[in-house]
Scaffold this motif. Structure first.
Motif, short mmCIF file in Angstrom:
data_model
loop_
_atom_site.label_atom_id
_atom_site.label_comp_id
_atom_site.label_asym_id
_atom_site.label_seq_id
_atom_site.Cartn_x
_atom_site.Cartn_y
_atom_site.Cartn_z
N ILE A 132 40.68 48.03 38.12
CA ILE A 132 39.67 47.97 37.06
C ILE A 132 39.46 46.51 36.68
O ILE A 132 40.37 45.70 36.78
N SER A 137 37.00 46.29 42.37
CA SER A 137 37.65 47.45 41.74
C SER A 137 37.13 48.79 42.24
O SER A 137 37.92 49.68 42.58
N GLY A 155 37.48 53.97 36.44
CA GLY A 155 38.78 53.45 35.99
C GLY A 155 39.51 54.36 35.03
O GLY A 155 40.72 54.57 35.15
#
Length: 186
Positions: A132, A137, A155
């Protein structure tokens, strides 16, 4: 391969494809507008044989998974990555497009949701692994979801799923080291 639990799927095409891959019974939700009769049927199946939720790896499939889990919290979950559920010459995504071996693999890697145990994996762990808050990510989360067979997540969902599936810090560390090594070799 015989499956003891009843498999919750979205529609009749999913049922047909699953039945060509394994010996199993299914309950079809017929989309994300799941009526109370279907929820009651799933509850009954859960009490008698257990339930595996196996929906398409897209927004409607995740919505169905969420709705069923809210009403029938002790279900098991099978996941199929998008690339394994994509029609060959189309943008369509669904369990009905998956190969027999991919369906068998997903069903053999079934996860059972359990209560979250605080302190196992933290938001800081996700930041430290670049899952994240970083430019890579999304790509890393997607790869992690494939390797751990827990589906694609954002996330917030990732932290919840890792803890619900009792993925340990040690397991996360091992898989993330593998993913980081793969990235270096690209």
């Amino acid at each position: 391969m015989k499956i003891k639990e009843v498999i919750v799927v979205e529609g009749k095409d999913d049922t047909a494809r699953i039945k060509s891959a394994v010996d199993a019974d299914t309950i079809e939700t017929n989309g994300s507008a799941i009526d109370e009769a279907v929820i009651e049927q799933i509850k009954h199946a859960q009490n008698k044989r257990g339930v595996i939720i196996f929906t398409d790896p897209d927004y409607p499939g995740e919505r169905i998974r969420h709705i069923v889990t809210q009403h029938v919290p002790d279900c098991k979950h099978a996941f199929l990555p998008k690339e394994k559920a994509r029609a060959k010459h189309d943008k369509e995504i669904g369990i009905e497009h998956a190969s027999i071996s991919d369906i068998q693999e997903a069903l053999s890697a079934v996860y059972e949701l359990v209560d979250i145990h605080e302190g196992e994996i933290t938001k800081q762990d996700l930041i430290d692994y670049g899952l994240i808050g970083g430019s890579q990510s999304s790509k890393r989360r997607e790869r992690l979801g494939v390797v751990l067979n827990i589906g694609k997540t954002n996330g917030k969902q990732l932290l919840k799923r890792l803890n619900m599936f009792h993925i340990t810090s040690k397991q996360l560390d091992r898989v993330m080291n593998q993913i980081i090594q793969e990235e270096r070799n690209e």
